[in-house]
Write a protein that holds these residues in place. Structure first.
Motif, PDB file in Angstrom:
ATOM      1  N   ARG A  62     -47.109   2.645  13.633  1.00 52.31           N
ATOM      2  CA  ARG A  62     -47.737   2.635  14.851  1.00 52.31           C
ATOM      3  C   ARG A  62     -46.852   1.857  15.818  1.00 52.31           C
ATOM      4  NH1 ARG A  62     -51.222  -1.121  17.220  1.00 52.31           N
ATOM      5  NH2 ARG A  62     -52.664  -0.323  18.654  1.00 52.31           N
ATOM      6  N   ILE A  74     -44.057   3.969  17.276  1.00 51.41           N
ATOM      7  CA  ILE A  74     -44.485   4.658  18.160  1.00 51.41           C
ATOM      8  C   ILE A  74     -44.702   4.078  19.744  1.00 51.41           C
ATOM      9  CG2 ILE A  74     -46.292   6.272  19.128  1.00 51.41           C
ATOM     10  CD1 ILE A  74     -46.537   7.117  15.951  1.00 51.41           C
ATOM     11  N   HIS A 102     -47.929  10.682  16.582  1.00 53.40           N
ATOM     12  CA  HIS A 102     -49.113   9.532  16.594  1.00 53.40           C
ATOM     13  C   HIS A 102     -50.138  10.236  15.985  1.00 53.40           C
ATOM     14  CE1 HIS A 102     -52.838   7.762  18.182  1.00 53.40           C
ATOM     15  NE2 HIS A 102     -52.184   6.784  17.295  1.00 53.40           N
ATOM     16  N   PRO A 129     -52.155   5.354  20.790  1.00 51.25           N
ATOM     17  CA  PRO A 129     -52.155   4.187  19.671  1.00 51.25           C
ATOM     18  C   PRO A 129     -53.157   3.156  20.408  1.00 51.25           C
ATOM     19  CG  PRO A 129     -49.780   4.755  19.779  1.00 51.25           C
ATOM     20  CD  PRO A 129     -50.331   5.404  20.861  1.00 51.25           C
ATOM     21  N   TRP A 180     -55.258  -0.111  14.733  1.00 50.94           N
ATOM     22  CA  TRP A 180     -56.218   0.690  15.982  1.00 50.94           C
ATOM     23  C   TRP A 180     -57.417   0.458  15.976  1.00 50.94           C
ATOM     24  CZ3 TRP A 180     -52.470   3.124  12.228  1.00 50.94           C
ATOM     25  CH2 TRP A 180     -51.655   4.218  12.683  1.00 50.94           C
ATOM     26  N   THR A 184     -50.729   4.570  27.653  1.00 48.68           N
ATOM     27  CA  THR A 184     -50.308   4.036  26.617  1.00 48.68           C
ATOM     28  C   THR A 184     -49.447   2.668  26.985  1.00 48.68           C
ATOM     29  OG1 THR A 184     -50.120   5.893  25.131  1.00 48.68           O
ATOM     30  CG2 THR A 184     -48.988   3.936  24.327  1.00 48.68           C
TER      31      THR A 184
END
Length: 859
Positions: free
Chosen positions: A13, A16, A28, A73, A106, A244
């Motif tokens: 994660r 990414i 993702h 994410p 997350w 993001t």
């Protein structure tokens, strides 16, 4: 084992997030799917030998953005744990699925329950139901996911029209967000018109209207075109990436691009300064272009959907002309009878504007298919005539002209507009992108021409009523900032671009000259009125020469007002604070009577003197008045009325008789104050009095300083009162007395006052102060221009610095544009001469930069 899995997921994660490209965000979704399948299988294996029963009894399903396959994410992971039966608390296993994901970083938005339970929840929560329409099976019993899909389809069939109405109303509500200027300046990636929510609404509309499960399928059903689908998909990926980066950089959960966020994102995305534009300005131009493009696709989609669902085949309509029929308030064309020419295409919009009609789906499709005819319309007289008809006919809110622009048709006619589409200036004054500012300027011109500002601006209303054909004036509103694509000096550069534009539009030489003048000189009145001394006769004469004739002056005044009203909420205040109409009258007077000569000036002074004599007969004899006038500079007499001069004479007598260090008076309106202070000449009095006004939150917009016989100093301030407050004049005078008695330290008080102020305007970007010293524009004075960030005590700081350098100030003009100011001072030496000594000029510039910026650039 589960701890190892969480750690592995966390690392992937973070990779990414660090990479944060569109390709990484695609990975993702796959990463989450694999993780969920693994977690579900692990959970099922714990129930061996009842593994098969567990698998049959539950299902894992993605929904919302994760279900659509476009997720970040830093967005909540939306998952459903569907149970064959209502789960008991002991049987709840969603925590077993969500826990490792949350440990990896997350946020999980999870729901668990039977199909019936989830359906009941969605029945009471429309946004949840819309998210559930993006179901995507991941693992477990697929039949349960299919049952939920069936339940969703049943709800759609039962409530199709209410659901479509809810989506359409939400889209309209998003449009209303743009009535708040802050949503232009700091847009919401998720909720602004044209943002992520707009794309989601189109998807939902397709599903509800025709059970279309993907944007690709919408092409075959005729709801969207290939080009529109490609645009929506690319915009969605871009927005997801921006979101993001925003959340990763700020730690916030909202989706608002604050000013400081915009600069950070521009750097992270690799934008570079180009052609005088900051990286953040280039980035935000792209953002606004995406918003505009998605919003236009959305409007077309909902209009097409509405027409499809309410079409009536039994209404023959009314034939307007060959091949054109008005039916149900919209223009329908018979394509086989309506030739595809540039003139015909624009004519449809002119018809719509004059008749208050919309454009039917068949007409819009024909326009979209044939818009390329405008690419070869250069010099076509029919295209020009129809464009002018459209400009004249559209209403004050310009709905048809706006639609003409949104379709890209105005840009097809005038390709130069493409480079300013979405272009922004990263400050708090120019709120709107250039294309929106152009349209709003045209709207304000329409309101002027329609008499809608008669009460607020009677003089402008009179001028607007005398305009003949307004077409070129309206066109100038749509083009006046065209030169901003070239960076600085945009008015002159825009003027240079007009001949090519005019040739393509087929304008006559006279029309070309008129349009070029309006574009090239659209800042003349506002800049001269806000940054120059209106008593400077040379300046007024130069403005008159630039204008040339009464028709140009009138149109320039209207364009100036419309331009200012369209900059943002601060536009009206800026217009009120700037004496544009006083300059207009001065220029108009010269155009009518000719340039003033020494004889004219002498006659003017004699008339003023005669009127003053009548007013002060009780105060002084004619001989005393003659002696008084002999001490006055012509600028004083030329710039003030006989009523003002009378008040000054009475103040002078009060000062002489009272023995007080100063006398003063104030006149106020609802939100402004005129303050006149007369004192025995003392060093730094302008700086001191400006500092006192600052302590009382009076926003100084202009100041004039006159010295009478080197013994008396007269300072005239124009101020804006604090919002919702009144002038506490006795407190102001008391502090002035304390200052002159040595009982008030201005530097300390202003610093403490600034530190204690909450909610001060924060500059959108820190830019170095700019100092310009001009010895060319005025015959008698040096003009000092200071461009810097607004702050408490700014005028005090500048005037104190100039006093230390023995520079005398005769006029101060303060122009504030939210977080930025342009202060202009007419200065001279103690010998009343221009400041021409290079050493003194250099010292003034260095000292001001140091005082304003606190940097070492002065060394």
């Amino acid at each position: 084992m589960i701890q190892n899995m969480s750690e592995s997921l966390r690392k992937q994660r973070e990779i990414i997030l660090e990479e944060c490209t569109e390709q990484a965000l695609d990975r993702h979704t796959s990463l989450l799917e694999i993780a969920l399948i693994s977690l579900y299988n692990r959970l099922a294996n714990r129930f061996a030998p009842n593994t098969e029963a567990f698998r049959n009894g539950g299902s894992i399903v993605a929904f919302g953005p994760f279900g659509r396959g476009i997720s970040s994410p830093l967005q909540p992971v939306s998952i459903l744990c569907i149970s064959a039966e209502e789960p008991s608390t002991a049987d709840a296993w969603i925590e077993e699925i969500a826990g490792p994901l949350e440990e990896a970083g997350w946020s999980v938005q999870g729901l668990q329950g039977s199909v019936d339970h989830i359906t009941r929840l969605a029945a009471a929560d429309t946004p949840l139901f819309l998210d559930l329409m993006d179901l995507r099976y991941i693992s477990g019993n697929r039949a349960l996911a299919d049952r939920l899909e069936t339940a969703i389809d049943a709800r759609i069939a039962a409530d199709r029209e209410p659901l479509l109405r809810w989506l359409h109303d939400a889209a309209e509500a998003r449009k209303n967000l743009l009535e708040d200027a802050g949503n232009w300046l700091e847009p919401d990636i998720q909720n602004n018109p044209g943002g992520i929510a707009e794309i989601a609404a189109i998807r939902a509309g397709c599903r509800i209207a025709s059970n279309i499960r993907s944007l690709e399928d919408a092409i075959f059903q005729g709801y969207l075109t290939r080009q529109e689908v490609d645009y929506l998909q690319q915009a969605e990926k871009s927005f997801c990436r921006y979101l993001t980066l925003l959340r990763a950089g700020t730690g916030r959960k909202d989706s608002v691009l604050l000013a400081e966020d915009q600069e950070v994102l521009a750097r992270k995305l690799g934008y570079l300064e180009k052609s005088g534009f900051l990286p953040v300005e280039i980035f935000m131009q792209h953002v606004h272009q995406l918003f505009h493009g998605v919003a236009e696709v959305s409007r077309e989609f909902w209009e097409k959907l509405s027409e499809t669902r309410s079409a009536r085949s039994d209404d023959p309509g009314v034939e307007l002309e060959e091949g054109v029929v008005a039916r149900a308030g919209k223009i329908h064309i018979q394509t086989e009878r309506y030739p595809a020419t540039a003139g015909h295409l624009i004519h449809l919009f002119a018809l719509a504007a004059s008749g208050g009609l919309g454009l039917a789906n068949v007409t819009r499709q024909w326009i979209s298919h044939n818009k390329n005819v405008l690419d070869s319309a250069a010099g076509d007289p029919a295209a020009k005539d129809e464009l002018f008809k459209l400009l004249r006919a559209d209403g004050p809110e310009i709905p048809v002209l706006r639609r003409f622009y949104d379709y890209g048709l105005l840009t097809s006619l005038i390709p130069e507009l493409a480079s300013v589409h979405g272009l922004v200036q990263h400050d708090a004054f120019h709120i709107y992108p250039v294309n929106e500012h152009h349209l709003r300027t045209c709207r304000e011109l329409k309101k002027l021409l329609a008499g809608q500002v008669a009460d607020a601006e009677p003089e402008l209303n009179r001028i607007a009523g005398e305009v003949g054909d307004p077409a070129l004036l309206l066109l100038s509103g749509l083009l006046h900032d065209l030169g901003k694509s070239s960076g600085g000096q945009h008015a002159l550069k825009g003027g240079e671009m007009i001949p090519a534009v005019a040739k393509r539009l087929g304008l006559s030489p006279r029309e070309t000259d008129d349009l070029q003048f309006l574009v090239a000189q659209h800042l003349l009145l506002i800049d001269s009125a806000s940054m120059r001394d209106l008593a400077d006769q040379e300046m007024v004469t130069a403005c008159t020469a630039a204008v040339g004739n009464k028709e140009y002056l009138d149109q320039l005044a209207l364009l100036t007002f419309a331009d200012m009203m369209s900059t943002g909420p601060g536009g009206r205040e800026k217009w009120r604070d700037t004496p544009v109409m006083l300059l207009y009258k001065s220029i108009d007077n010269i155009l009518e009577r000719g340039e003033p000569c020494p004889q004219f000036i002498g006659e003017r002074i004699a008339r003023v003197k005669s009127r003053v004599q009548e007013r002060v007969a009780d105060l002084m004899s004619p001989e005393e008045l003659e002696a008084y006038f002999s001490q006055l500079a012509p600028r004083y007499v030329m710039s003030l009325s006989s009523e003002q001069i009378e008040r000054h004479l009475r103040l002078l007598r009060r000062l002489q008789d009272s023995g007080a260090p100063f006398v003063c008076e104030a006149t106020t309106t609802e939100d402004t104050a005129g303050i006149t202070i007369m004192s025995w000449n003392r060093p730094g009095f302008l700086s001191q009095s400006a500092g006192i006004l600052t302590l009382h939150d009076l926003n100084i917009t202009s100041a004039q300083v006159f010295t009478l016989n080197d013994q008396i100093v007269l300072v005239i301030f124009q101020c804006r009162l604090p919002e919702g407050d009144t002038l506490k004049w006795e407190d102001v005078k008391a502090d002035m007395v304390r200052l002159l008695d040595g009982k008030l330290a201005l530097d300390f008080r202003i610093a403490a006052h600034g530190a204690g102020r909450d909610g001060q305007k924060k500059a959108l970007r820190a830019t170095p102060s700019r100092i310009v010293i001009d010895n060319e524009s005025s015959a008698a004075r040096t003009i000092l221009e200071v461009y810097t960030v607004d702050r408490i005590g700014l005028l005090y700081t500048i005037t104190r610095t100039l006093h230390e350098l023995r520079a005398l100030i005769s006029v101060a003009k303060i122009t504030t544009k939210n977080d930025q100011v342009a202060d202009v001072f007419y200065i001279c030496t103690e010998q009343r001469e221009k400041v021409t000594d290079p050493e003194q000029i250099e010292e003034i510039a260095k000292a001001l930069r140091y005082c304003l910026d606190g940097t070492r650039e002065w060394e």
